[in-house]
Design a protein around this motif. Structure first.
Motif, short mmCIF file in Angstrom:
data_model
loop_
_atom_site.label_atom_id
_atom_site.label_comp_id
_atom_site.label_asym_id
_atom_site.label_seq_id
_atom_site.Cartn_x
_atom_site.Cartn_y
_atom_site.Cartn_z
N GLN A 693 77.37 98.95 24.64
CA GLN A 693 76.25 99.56 25.52
C GLN A 693 75.37 98.36 26.12
N ARG A 694 75.29 97.14 25.41
CA ARG A 694 74.59 95.89 25.82
C ARG A 694 75.35 95.25 27.00
N ILE A 695 76.80 95.56 26.97
CA ILE A 695 77.40 94.67 28.02
C ILE A 695 77.38 95.44 29.19
N VAL A 696 77.65 96.76 29.26
CA VAL A 696 77.24 97.88 30.25
C VAL A 696 75.71 97.63 30.87
N ARG A 697 74.82 97.39 30.00
CA ARG A 697 73.54 97.19 30.66
C ARG A 697 73.39 95.95 31.35
N ARG A 698 73.86 94.79 30.88
CA ARG A 698 73.87 93.61 31.46
C ARG A 698 74.72 93.56 32.76
N GLU A 699 75.75 94.15 32.78
CA GLU A 699 76.47 94.39 34.38
C GLU A 699 75.81 95.08 35.09
N ARG A 700 74.96 96.02 34.69
CA ARG A 700 74.28 97.04 35.59
C ARG A 700 73.09 96.13 36.17
N GLU A 701 72.43 95.40 35.32
CA GLU A 701 71.32 94.64 35.73
C GLU A 701 71.90 93.61 37.04
#
Length: 775
Positions: A693-701
């Motif tokens: 979930q953190r990886i997806v969040r950083r990509e979205r940012e």
């Protein structure tokens, strides 16, 4: 010979004394090693220590037995010829210990046998029995028991004294025989020294026994005086209690009379200021006038009204609610209760739901090692092991609010909006009944996680939840029922750990809309507090106030959840409320507890009482009809204590079903592993999902930052703003919910997520386009 033994001397009779002793068996085997046990005047033996639990080889009652000594190590125990044990100890010291223990046990057994033949004569009651209910008999019994115990101990000491005298005399005779040999020099001096010490030992022992006898004599001499003093104190206490009760009753009658005098007509006087004499409908006065015992002054007071009061003409009664609709009138004869016909009766479920899950494993965990770093922080941002969780997600926990959906089903059929308000208010309270034993934390949903609860064929409703935000965690919930109501809410949970307790503050508004009458209700949730986080047993309390508002008619119900207090004599977990119309006139009073049941009472008349409230204001007195039940908690299933105290509905929430969305909570692997009792694997899987979930969040940012740069090419962009989220002026989380649209609520003006449709159609087609890969 006179040296102190290394092992302790045998304990007095009545206590168990055990050990190995050689017993004569026959001329072939001779002496054999056996395990002997001396207890309660009985000497028993076994072949081995392990036989004590099942096979006893023989027993002698020492009360009638004789004990003789053969030589330095041998001794004989016989009960008159029927049984004779020839025994041999390992050494002379060990033999003497057994002889002492056996003689003490024999003396004690003989006394017990004599007392059983003449019981009750040694210590007659020294004072007459007290009056019933004063506890005098039990007090006398305790005194006599203490005296008997003292007497028994002194008898033990007396027996020890006799034995000391007996063995001391034998010792002195032996020393005299040695002295008669006229030994000279150092040997003679040693013998005289030992003789003197033996004499001093006998004198000291006799002095000790005499002191104990004097103490017993004094205790017996003063027992009557002490008992009389105790009885006088008990009598005085009873008189004080009776006086206080009389004063409380007089205060109660004076208060009622004062309120009655302030009324403007005689009818109100008859209903609110009835004296000690019982009038019509006054047989429940003592039960209903609970307000005198409250520590914290309530906002209002309820008193019972004449049951025939509502049949009189309303024009003759001041303050009476005369605007009664036909449905209100029928309510007087039929209770507003859950036990009436349920809308779901006669429907057969599509499938048999499960009634058990795997028992909760007994995992040890150092709570403080984790919680000490959490004080003052937002718990949703701290990774926690599954050991603190229960095997359902927060989305499923929200869906559990529908446990008592029948209340909304009944509310949808009401003709009166005020009656409907009673059901809606009871529904708002019922959602807390599942929390009383539930100390586990639900799983924090992943962003984009969903949960559906399809009970359309069984109970007429469909429920959908989606996690629409991760920080702060927020879930949108939408329920549609075929029985004429819709429920929606968006809940954001804020939590703070304060060391001793954990506060959970749900933020957001709950909406209930009914097709019939187009009534639209809103309310918020109260604060949940988890106590004894570090030390003691965890327990949960609900406290705060709820305003249930009907935005269509202006009706309102103010509910108050009283916090638990050690100093309050009121019932724990209490909830009280008043249903009022748009003009502020009270129609119903609600009361009960959030963990058990809620009742309603119809208000027949309201007035200002004579007693001031906590802020100097006069409290309102509501005269009500007899209370009737509107909601009662369902019993927990069998074995709930080993299944996280789940209700029957909660046990089915995580049961896997075919055709559900790829993002449904039931597909979440760490939650499934925990439910199956595989907590170590669940913790590993939880860490994997959170990192994903953190990886997806950083990509979205990064994508959001790139879009802002592309949309504003003419503006200079600071390099640091691409890497430091704190320097960004716009929100960097661009996540969009899949099934809910963000918009402004027309009723509250809040920014909320409202269901936009399409989920159930996608399920019917079996096509889940656009669902993120979160697991």
């Amino acid at each position: 010979m006179m040296s102190e033994p290394k092992t302790p001397v045998p304990t007095p009779a009545g206590d168990t004394y055990k050990g190995w002793v050689f017993k004569w068996t026959n001329y072939i085997k001779g002496y054999q090693r056996r395990w002997f046990v001396l207890s309660n005047g009985l000497l028993s033996y076994y072949r081995t220590h392990a036989e004590m639990g099942h096979t006893c080889r023989g027993t002698i009652n020492l009360a009638t037995a004789t004990i003789t000594v053969d030589d330095a190590c041998n001794f004989v125990i016989s009960n008159g010829g029927a049984q004779t044990y020839h025994l041999k100890a390992s050494c002379e010291v060990e033999r003497q210990r057994w002889i002492t223990a056996l003689e003490l046990a024999k003396a004690k057994a003989a006394r017990m046998q004599a007392e059983s033949d003449d019981s009750g004569d040694d210590f007659p009651s020294s004072s007459p029995p007290s009056a019933p209910g004063q506890g005098g008999g039990s007090q006398n019994s305790e005194v006599q028991s203490a005296l008997r115990t003292l007497g028994s101990k002194v008898e033990d000491l007396s027996t020890c004294n006799d034995l000391i005298s007996k063995h001391g005399s034998a010792l002195q005779r032996s020393l005299s025989e040695l002295d008669s040999l006229r030994l000279t020099g150092e040997a003679g001096d040693k013998i005289r020294q030992v003789t003197e010490r033996a004499t001093l030992f006998r004198i000291t022992s006799n002095a000790m026994i005499n002191a104990c006898r004097d103490f017993l004599a004094l205790a017996q001499a003063h027992s009557k005086r002490l008992q009389k003093a105790l009885q006088a104190e008990r009598d005085q206490r009873v008189r004080l209690e009776e006086t206080l009760e009389q004063l409380a009753k007089q205060h109660n009658h004076l208060e009622r009379a004062f309120r009655g005098a302030s009324q403007s007509n005689a009818t109100a006087d008859n209903t609110s200021a009835s004296g000690p004499g019982k009038g019509e409908g006054s047989d429940e006065d003592d039960d209903n006038e609970f307000f005198d015992a409250m520590e914290e002054a309530p906002e209002f007071i309820t008193v019972p009204a004449d049951p025939h009061f509502h049949k009189r003409s309303s024009s003759n009664i001041s303050g009476f609610n005369s605007e009664m609709c036909p449905d209100d009138q029928s309510l007087n004869e039929e209770p507003l209760a859950m036990n009436q016909e349920s809308p779901s009766q006669g429907l057969v479920p599509l499938k048999k739901r499960r009634t058990r899950i795997a028992d909760k494993p007994n995992y040890s965990l150092n709570l403080w090692s984790i919680m000490k770093n959490c004080i003052g922080k937002e718990l949703s941002k701290i990774p926690m092991p599954v050991n603190f969780n229960e095997p359902i997600s927060m989305l499923q926990r929200l869906s559990e609010d529908l446990e008592y959906h029948e209340l909304l089903d009944k509310a949808s059929k009401c003709q009166s909006s005020l009656e409907q308000m009673c059901y809606v208010a009871a529904f708002s309270v019922s959602s807390y009944s599942t929390t009383v034993h539930r100390t586990g934390k639900p799983f924090n949903p992943l962003l984009g996680e969903t949960y559906e609860l399809d009970r359309r064929r069984e109970s007429g409703y469909r429920s959908l939840c989606e996690q629409v935000s991760h920080h702060p965690p927020a879930a949108a919930h939408h329920v549609i029922s075929d029985r004429g109501w819709t429920l929606r809410q968006e809940i954001t949970v804020a939590s703070k750990f304060r060391g001793k307790y954990l506060s959970i503050m749900p933020l957001g508004t709950i909406h209930a809309i009914f097709e019939k009458g187009n009534n639209h209700y809103t309310w918020k949730k109260v604060t949940t507090t988890v106590h004894n986080i570090i030390v003691g047993k965890l327990w949960i309390d609900q406290s705060g106030e709820i305003d249930v508002v009907n935005h269509t008619t202006g009706d309102r119900c103010h509910l108050k959840f009283a916090p638990y207090s050690y100093f309050s004599r009121d019932v724990a977990r209490k909830v009280t409320g008043v249903v009022m119309d748009k003009d502020g006139k009270a129609h119903y009073v609600l009361s009960g507890t959030w963990d058990e049941k809620m009742e309603f009472s119809r208000v027949m008349q309201s007035s200002l009482g004579g007693e001031n409230g906590t802020e100097g204001k006069q409290k309102t007195v509501y005269q009500t009809l007899k209370a009737r039940e509107v909601w009662r908690r369902n019993p927990l299933p069998e074995g709930a204590d080993t299944m996280y105290y789940f209700t029957s509905l909660a046990l089915t929430l995580n049961e896997y079903e075919e055709g559900i969305s790829p993002t449904d909570s039931r597909r979440r692997p760490d939650q499934r592993l925990m439910e199956e009792g595989r907590w170590d694997e669940g913790n590993s899987e939880k860490q994997r999902l959170e990192e994903k979930q953190r990886i997806v969040r950083r990509e979205r940012e990064r994508e959001a930052a790139s879009q802002r740069i592309a949309s504003q090419p003419e503006e200079a962009v600071d390099e640091d703003s691409l890497t430091d989220p704190s320097l960004k002026s716009a929100p960097h989380d661009s996540h969009l919910a899949l099934w809910f649209d963000r918009c402004e609520d027309q009723i509250t003006g809040e920014q909320v997520h409202i269901y936009k449709g399409g989920y159930w159609e996608a399920k019917d087609r079996g096509i889940w386009e656009g669902c993120p890969d979160i697991y």
